[in-house]
Design a protein around this motif. Structure first.
Motif, short mmCIF file in Angstrom:
data_model
loop_
_atom_site.label_atom_id
_atom_site.label_comp_id
_atom_site.label_asym_id
_atom_site.label_seq_id
_atom_site.Cartn_x
_atom_site.Cartn_y
_atom_site.Cartn_z
N ASP A 228 51.37 48.58 11.09
CA ASP A 228 50.60 49.27 10.04
C ASP A 228 49.11 48.95 10.16
N ASN B 89 52.41 41.74 10.66
CA ASN B 89 53.06 42.94 10.11
C ASN B 89 52.08 44.08 9.90
N ARG B 90 50.83 43.73 9.63
CA ARG B 90 49.87 44.75 9.22
C ARG B 90 48.47 44.28 9.58
N TYR C 276 45.40 49.53 8.26
CA TYR C 276 44.71 49.85 7.00
C TYR C 276 43.21 49.59 7.17
N ASN D 56 48.14 54.06 8.29
CA ASN D 56 49.23 53.90 7.32
C ASN D 56 48.72 53.71 5.90
N GLU E 19 49.29 39.79 7.13
CA GLU E 19 48.27 40.80 7.43
C GLU E 19 47.08 40.10 8.09
#
Length: 251
Positions: free
Chosen positions: A54, A24-25, A56, A89, A6
């Motif tokens: 993703d 990934n994020r 956040y 997400n 992340e």
């Protein structure tokens, strides 16, 4: 086991670099020097348009402690609703009680409001009075992961606690290590802790395009932070951390 990376991104450009580097994020933040605060509506909206991985946003109305007023709590709820409307997400939260325990009541309200988005509990965890009690509290309110440095300034310093948290979590919640994570220490962290999710900004300061620079005025004044430097995630660093992390887990 799979390696998850992340990136803590402070801009849309950093989000794009994170995705291109193989993250990934993304945890999307403003004000990284304050530990991250909620980014603007425009930043979240454009980031969602530009990246597919993703996303956040952090839901943190200000820097400082994690004890929030009623007004600040209302702001957090509004920001979660906007993040959901924009197609994020998940979100990143953390609220504490004055005695250092997790504010389970308020956090559960935010988790329920965020559904079906995922929820990460951020490094407010590292400011709790009892990390093992906090672990159980965060599991009980329905968060999917905890971002932690092992209650120390860096994840490497907190490696012993990180290892124990992984063992106690026993796959009931993900433990994500963050703070001071670099390509130079990712292999050591994986070996020492058993953590497979990592959080880093992978940033460097890029030189400003300004030609005229007033020597008599400082807008920032933070030691170690260049006045004419722009913090940005580096695609190559993201890719290198991923490469080393994956190889370490496979070895």
């Amino acid at each position: 086991m799979s390696f998850t990376l992340e990136i803590c991104a402070g801009s849309v450009a950093s989000c794009i670099a994170a995705e291109e580097g193989g993250a990934n994020r993304i945890e999307l933040c403003d004000n990284l020097l304050e530990g991250g605060t909620t980014p603007s509506y425009g930043t979240i909206a454009l980031a969602r348009e530009k990246v597919k991985i993703d996303l956040y946003p952090i839901i943190r109305p200000r820097g400082g402690d994690f004890l929030y007023s009623d007004l600040e709590f209302e702001v957090m709820k509004r920001d979660i609703e906007l993040s959901k409307q924009l197609g994020c997400n998940g979100v990143v939260i953390g609220i504490l009680m004055p005695d250092g325990r997790v504010d389970k009541k308020r956090c559960k309200i935010l988790v329920d409001l965020a559904w079906p988005m995922g929820v990460t509990f951020h490094r407010a965890f590292d400011m709790t009075d009892n990390p093992f009690e906090a672990l159980e509290d965060i599991i009980s309110i329905g968060c999917e992961r905890i971002l932690t440095s092992g209650a120390r300034n860096t994840a490497l310093e907190g490696a012993v606690l990180l290892k124990e948290l992984v063992e106690r979590a026993n796959d009931r919640i993900a433990i994500m290590a963050g703070s001071g994570v670099r390509a130079a220490n990712i292999a050591q962290l994986i070996t020492a802790t058993g953590v497979t999710e990592y959080h880093t900004s992978a940033k460097a300061y890029e030189e400003s395009g300004m030609i005229y620079r007033n020597p008599n005025v400082s807008m920032g004044g933070i030691p170690g932070v260049p006045e004419y430097g722009i913090s940005a995630t580096q695609k190559k660093e993201v890719a290198l951390i991923r490469e080393i992390g994956e190889k370490t887990l496979l070895s």
